[in-house]
Design a protein around this motif. Structure first.
Motif, short mmCIF file in Angstrom:
data_model
loop_
_atom_site.label_atom_id
_atom_site.label_comp_id
_atom_site.label_asym_id
_atom_site.label_seq_id
_atom_site.Cartn_x
_atom_site.Cartn_y
_atom_site.Cartn_z
N ASP A 71 12.14 23.15 -10.19
CA ASP A 71 11.73 24.37 -10.84
C ASP A 71 12.13 25.56 -9.97
O ASP A 71 12.05 25.50 -8.75
N ASN A 72 12.56 26.63 -10.59
CA ASN A 72 12.96 27.83 -9.84
C ASN A 72 11.83 28.39 -8.99
O ASN A 72 12.10 29.02 -7.97
N ALA A 73 10.60 28.17 -9.37
CA ALA A 73 9.47 28.68 -8.59
C ALA A 73 9.49 28.11 -7.18
O ALA A 73 9.17 28.81 -6.22
N ALA A 74 9.89 26.86 -7.04
CA ALA A 74 9.97 26.26 -5.71
C ALA A 74 11.04 26.96 -4.88
O ALA A 74 10.85 27.21 -3.68
N MET A 75 12.16 27.29 -5.51
CA MET A 75 13.23 27.98 -4.78
C MET A 75 12.82 29.41 -4.41
O MET A 75 13.13 29.89 -3.32
N ALA A 78 10.51 29.14 -1.48
CA ALA A 78 11.24 28.85 -0.24
C ALA A 78 11.90 30.12 0.29
O ALA A 78 11.85 30.40 1.50
N GLN A 79 12.51 30.90 -0.58
CA GLN A 79 13.14 32.15 -0.15
C GLN A 79 12.09 33.13 0.37
O GLN A 79 12.33 33.86 1.33
N ALA A 80 10.92 33.12 -0.24
CA ALA A 80 9.86 34.05 0.16
C ALA A 80 9.46 33.87 1.62
O ALA A 80 9.22 34.85 2.32
N ILE A 81 9.40 32.64 2.07
CA ILE A 81 9.00 32.42 3.46
C ILE A 81 10.05 32.99 4.42
O ILE A 81 9.71 33.57 5.45
N TYR A 82 11.32 32.86 4.08
CA TYR A 82 12.37 33.43 4.93
C TYR A 82 12.29 34.96 4.93
O TYR A 82 12.49 35.60 5.97
N GLU A 83 12.02 35.55 3.77
CA GLU A 83 11.88 37.00 3.70
C GLU A 83 10.69 37.47 4.55
O GLU A 83 10.79 38.44 5.29
N TYR A 84 9.59 36.78 4.42
CA TYR A 84 8.39 37.12 5.18
C TYR A 84 8.66 37.01 6.68
O TYR A 84 8.33 37.91 7.46
N GLU A 85 9.27 35.90 7.08
CA GLU A 85 9.54 35.69 8.51
C GLU A 85 10.52 36.72 9.07
O GLU A 85 10.47 37.03 10.26
N SER A 86 11.40 37.26 8.22
CA SER A 86 12.34 38.27 8.71
C SER A 86 11.78 39.68 8.62
O SER A 86 12.46 40.65 8.95
N GLY A 87 10.52 39.80 8.18
CA GLY A 87 9.88 41.11 8.11
C GLY A 87 10.13 41.88 6.83
O GLY A 87 9.75 43.04 6.71
#
Length: 106
Positions: A71-75, A78-87
């Motif tokens: 499901d796209n929600a999982a993708m 996953a992208q959200a955590i990278y965005e969060y970690e990069s500020g």
């Protein structure tokens, strides 16, 4: 109300619409292949019926194995955590916009 019958009817109609529109678009634009992907591609009725339609019409159908039909929600998650970690964060005034590029910064 017979809930299983209602659910099966809705699934059948959604498959009708997806298959008809996809096949019509392939014909209209001269495409000889179709890719069925994403969460919806895990639906057994859709896969089976799309395969039959494509075979009848000589259209090549590409379907990934079920384990890759996520499901796209999982993708997005996953992208959200990278965005969060990069500020790259925002307050609650940020609105959704499906057409923003992946490297957009607020």
């Amino acid at each position: 109300i017979d809930i299983p019958v209602v659910c099966a009817t809705v699934r059948q109609r959604v498959c009708d619409i997806l298959i008809t529109n996809t096949i019509n678009a392939a014909k209209e634009f001269g495409h000889k292949s179709i890719v069925l992907a994403g969460g919806v591609s895990a639906n057994s009725e859709l896969r089976s019926r799309m395969e039959s339609e494509c075979e009848k019409l000589g259209i090549k159908l590409y379907c990934p194995p079920l384990k890759y039909c996520t499901d796209n929600a999982a993708m997005v998650g996953a992208q959200a955590i990278y965005e969060y970690e990069s500020g790259n964060v925002s307050d609650s005034s940020l609105n959704a916009a499906a057409t923003l590029p992946i490297d957009y910064r607020s």
